[in-house]
Motif scaffolding. Structure first.
Motif: not given
Length: 254
Positions: A25-30
């Protein structure tokens, strides 16, 4: 190893461990939580005599769209001294160093967007295969911060060459899978439906190799990379990032 993680999906196939970034859902943001969980998994692999190959992938439409943009200013707002941001940057560096130094072979399975921190994680894997529709970018300069995440600059320079990395960083341009392959940021480009088959094709012969020989070979390769990292200041990325972020807010649209 099969702990219930919040930001990862880890599946154990015996000698192959699949680690999937799982914030679609967050673009797999780290973010900090993902770094904590990645570090836990990677450190467990250092002492695991069973696993021979780790596959790093991303859930959803993208491998990883970079670092969590909201986290940096939030940490500074909560702690203006920068100590929390410094700790986060230091953790990113430990994750990338541990990934590079794993005694087993790591394979990055890339699709969709592979941006910023996502490209950094991929670069620290031993082998990288990407879908022909994947897109890559180093957006740091456009975001107003130096490329000071995880010690990634020297790694990218080692893999793709100093001149090409300079261009991609200063322009922050998007480049496709074919360009990434020419730069050696990808070892192979395949149709998206063939990604799993490509990973399997690489993993099979690796599983037959002598683990001691593989470990020594990786140690020899990492010896040169370590010297390069020290020469360009990669070990000080946490200080560089904190200093830069303390002086300006992160733009929302690079």
């Amino acid at each position: 190893m099969l702990t219930d993680y919040k930001t990862l999906r880890v599946t154990d196939e015996g000698r192959i461990l699949n680690v999937q970034l799982n914030r679609p859902e967050a673009g797999n943001a780290v973010d900090g939580q993902m770094l904590t969980e990645l570090l836990e998994v990677l450190r467990a692999l250092e002492d695991d005599a069973t696993v021979r190959v780790m596959v790093l992938s991303g859930a959803g439409d993208h491998f990883c769209q970079g670092g969590d943009r909201a986290e940096f200013p939030a940490l500074l707002a909560r702690d203006p001294s920068g100590s929390e941001l410094r700790a986060l940057a230091n953790k990113a560096q430990r994750v990338c160093a541990t990934l590079a130094q794993l005694p087993i072979v790591s394979i990055a399975r890339l699709h969709g967007d592979v941006i910023g921190a996502g490209l950094g994680l991929a670069a620290f894997c031993d082998l990288r295969v990407g879908a022909d529709t994947s897109r890559f970018r180093m957006p740091e300069v456009g975001l107003g911060v130096p490329p000071a995440w995880g010690g990634v600059l020297p790694r990218l320079a080692e893999e793709a060459g100093q001149a090409q990395v300079r261009r991609l960083l200063l322009t922050a341009e998007v480049f496709d899978a074919a360009a990434a392959e020419r730069l050696s940021l990808l070892h192979e480009v395949v149709p998206a439906d063939d990604l799993d088959a490509a990973v399997t094709r690489w993993a099979k012969p690796i599983l037959r190799r002598d683990p001691t020989t593989l470990r020594i070979t990786k140690t020899m390769l990492n010896a040169r990379a370590g010297a390069s990292q020290l020469s360009v200041g990669g070990y000080f990325d946490d200080e560089l990032l904190t200093a830069a972020m303390s002086r300006r807010a992160l733009p929302q649209h690079p």
